[in-house]
Write a protein that holds these residues in place. Structure first.
Motif, short mmCIF file in Angstrom:
data_model
loop_
_atom_site.label_atom_id
_atom_site.label_comp_id
_atom_site.label_asym_id
_atom_site.label_seq_id
_atom_site.Cartn_x
_atom_site.Cartn_y
_atom_site.Cartn_z
N TRP A 111 0.84 -1.19 0.00
CA TRP A 111 0.00 0.00 0.00
C TRP A 111 0.88 1.24 0.00
O TRP A 111 2.01 1.23 0.49
N TYR A 112 0.35 2.33 -0.53
CA TYR A 112 1.12 3.56 -0.61
C TYR A 112 0.28 4.81 -0.36
O TYR A 112 0.72 5.93 -0.61
N LYS A 113 -0.93 4.61 0.15
CA LYS A 113 -1.82 5.73 0.45
C LYS A 113 -2.30 5.65 1.90
O LYS A 113 -2.61 4.56 2.38
N LEU A 114 -2.35 6.81 2.56
CA LEU A 114 -2.82 6.89 3.95
C LEU A 114 -3.83 8.01 4.09
O LEU A 114 -3.68 9.06 3.46
N LEU A 115 -4.81 7.81 4.93
CA LEU A 115 -5.71 8.89 5.33
C LEU A 115 -5.60 9.00 6.84
O LEU A 115 -5.93 8.06 7.56
N GLY A 116 -5.08 10.13 7.31
CA GLY A 116 -4.88 10.34 8.73
C GLY A 116 -5.86 11.36 9.28
O GLY A 116 -5.92 12.48 8.79
N ASP A 117 -6.64 10.96 10.27
CA ASP A 117 -7.59 11.87 10.91
C ASP A 117 -6.92 12.45 12.15
O ASP A 117 -6.82 11.79 13.18
N GLN A 118 -6.47 13.68 12.04
CA GLN A 118 -5.77 14.33 13.14
C GLN A 118 -6.59 15.48 13.73
O GLN A 118 -6.06 16.33 14.42
N ARG A 119 -7.89 15.46 13.49
CA ARG A 119 -8.75 16.57 13.93
C ARG A 119 -8.73 16.77 15.44
O ARG A 119 -8.84 17.89 15.91
N LEU A 120 -8.58 15.71 16.22
CA LEU A 120 -8.60 15.83 17.68
C LEU A 120 -7.19 15.73 18.28
O LEU A 120 -7.04 15.63 19.50
N MET A 121 -6.20 15.82 17.45
CA MET A 121 -4.82 15.65 17.88
C MET A 121 -4.32 16.85 18.70
O MET A 121 -4.66 17.99 18.43
N ALA A 122 -3.49 16.54 19.67
CA ALA A 122 -2.75 17.56 20.41
C ALA A 122 -1.46 17.83 19.63
O ALA A 122 -1.03 16.99 18.82
N PRO A 123 -0.81 18.96 19.85
CA PRO A 123 0.45 19.23 19.14
C PRO A 123 1.49 18.15 19.42
O PRO A 123 1.55 17.59 20.51
N PHE A 124 2.31 17.85 18.40
CA PHE A 124 3.42 16.92 18.60
C PHE A 124 4.42 17.55 19.55
O PHE A 124 4.66 18.76 19.50
N THR A 125 5.02 16.72 20.39
CA THR A 125 6.17 17.20 21.15
C THR A 125 7.34 17.28 20.19
O THR A 125 7.31 16.68 19.09
N GLU A 126 8.38 17.96 20.56
CA GLU A 126 9.57 18.04 19.71
C GLU A 126 10.16 16.64 19.49
O GLU A 126 10.56 16.29 18.39
N GLU A 127 10.16 15.83 20.52
CA GLU A 127 10.67 14.46 20.41
C GLU A 127 9.84 13.64 19.40
O GLU A 127 10.39 12.92 18.57
#
Length: 103
Positions: free
Chosen positions: A17-33
């Motif tokens: 597979w080579y396609k992704l759908l990512g639902d990040q609507r409720l995501m918190a910010p990434f930490t730097e790490e």
């Protein structure tokens, strides 16, 4: 998160597979790490030798949006193409228009 993304990478490779759908609507910010691990390890390892397309539903949190935008800019230097979307239908439509791989 690292375990989830590692399993996702393995699944993409096993299935071809080579396609992704990512639902990040409720995501918190990434930490730097987290951001560094995703860019320096996961993206380069997942995309090694192939082109990966990711449609991302953008986070509602403004700081998470900034985090995702920064990471996507860095991902473009690898073999991953990401586009940001407000709604799932638009994201899925974009993924459907990408031609199927010829093996």
């Amino acid at each position: 998160m690292q375990a989830f993304l590692t399993h996702t990478s393995q699944l993409l490779q096993r299935r071809g597979w080579y396609k992704l759908l990512g639902d990040q609507r409720l995501m918190a910010p990434f930490t730097e790490e987290e951001r560094l691990w995703i860019v320096d390890y996961w993206i380069s390892r997942t995309a090694a030798g192939s082109q990966i397309y990711g449609a991302v539903l953008i986070p509602r949190d403004v700081f998470a949006r900034l985090s995702v935008s920064q990471m996507i800019g860095e991902a473009r230097e690898a073999a991953m193409t990401y586009r940001l979307f407000e709604d799932e239908n638009s994201a899925a439509a974009w993924l459907r228009q990408i031609p199927e791989k010829i093996v």
